[in-house]
Write an enzyme that holds these catalytic residues in place. Sequence first.
Site, short mmCIF file in Angstrom:
data_model
loop_
_atom_site.label_atom_id
_atom_site.label_comp_id
_atom_site.label_asym_id
_atom_site.label_seq_id
_atom_site.Cartn_x
_atom_site.Cartn_y
_atom_site.Cartn_z
N ASP A 1 5.10 -60.46 79.46
CA ASP A 1 5.50 -61.50 78.49
C ASP A 1 5.03 -61.09 77.10
OD1 ASP A 1 2.86 -62.39 80.12
OD2 ASP A 1 2.59 -62.71 77.99
N ASP B 1 3.17 -63.08 75.23
CA ASP B 1 2.14 -64.06 74.91
C ASP B 1 2.79 -65.16 74.04
OD1 ASP B 1 -0.54 -64.83 75.43
OD2 ASP B 1 -1.05 -64.38 73.36
N1 LIG Z 1 -0.14 -63.54 77.87
C1 LIG Z 1 -1.15 -63.29 78.69
N2 LIG Z 1 -2.41 -63.62 78.37
C2 LIG Z 1 -3.43 -63.33 79.21
N3 LIG Z 1 -3.27 -62.76 80.41
C3 LIG Z 1 -2.04 -62.42 80.77
N4 LIG Z 1 -1.58 -61.84 81.89
C4 LIG Z 1 -0.25 -61.73 81.77
N5 LIG Z 1 0.18 -62.22 80.59
C5 LIG Z 1 -0.93 -62.68 79.95
#
Ligand SMILES: Nc1ncnc2[nH]cnc12
Length: 288
Positions: free
Chosen positions: A210, A212
């Site tokens: 992703d 974030d």
């Molecule tokens: N955006 C994110 N923040 C923290 N841990 C994660 N693991 C996978 N995506 C994450």
Amino acid sequence: MASEWCIGIIGGSGLYDIEGLEDEQWIAIETPWGEPSDEVLCGRIGDVKVRFLPRHGRGHPVSPGELNSRANIDALKRAGCTDILAISAIGSLREQIEPGRFVVVEQFIDRTVSRESTFFGTGFVTHVSMADPVCPRLSEMAGKAIAACKGKVAVGATYLAMEGPQFSTRAESLMYRQWGADVIGMTAMPEAKLAREAELPYALVGMATDYDCWREGEQVDVAQVVAQMQSNGELARDTIVKFIENLPKKRAASPIDTALDDAVITAPDEHEPAMLAKLDAVAGRLLG
Ligand SMILES: Nc1ncnc2[nH]cnc12
Ligand SMILES: CSC[C@H]1O[C@H](OP(=O)(O)O)[C@H](O)[C@@H]1O
């Protein structure tokens, strides 16, 4: 001196098992630090011994902040591991690290706050260097294995370890970008520090799941992470197998194998017997 490889694999979110090990068996390993996340799957690929530990346990019962990383690393050391390849789901803090891309991590920023982060303490005070926190040899071989499996790869990334379990606020995510972090996760610290204390060369391969929440109007959720991990799961497993198949026949010594040599400051006559007893695996090489 050249020796045999025994590779510890730490499987992250979505990677709770690996298939195709010869002579495989799940084995419970007791440690002086409490319970590891799960039993360790022991087996081999060709001549290489493999020890697989699902970081959060099978079925993902263990939260990042409650991981007993000391027990996990100690258990892998006790199981005979010479080196560790860790796999993690990560959020991307960079446009060019799109979901689906594999990332070979080179540096860390540790923002975790409430975790047991050392094996050592009163009676055996020790300060290992974390200037270069990963093993360059393992990282290079991991990058090559990803490319050989036709995975998209970015190397040399900085991983920000956050406490969690909540994902970041948008302000934090933007700040981490300014700090120079490329990817974010909740688990590689103190895992990488503990591996160094246990004199285990460690490399981390992240799988971007992703962006974030630093991009306007976007945010991450678990469904997104799981969906991406599922679509990349096979590639991750192929990469692990390729990494192991491509290891040189014999393992040449690494400087990390002796990381404790210049790290212990407590004089021998001040050593605490109870502490030394717990260090039988982690510092067994030094303590005899
Ligand atoms: N955006 C994110 N923040 C923290 N841990 C994660 N693991 C996978 N995506 C994450
Ligand atoms: C399931 S999303 C957050 C979760 O995923 C990552 O775990 P891991 O590093 O073990 O793959 C992240 O660090 C969080 O623990």
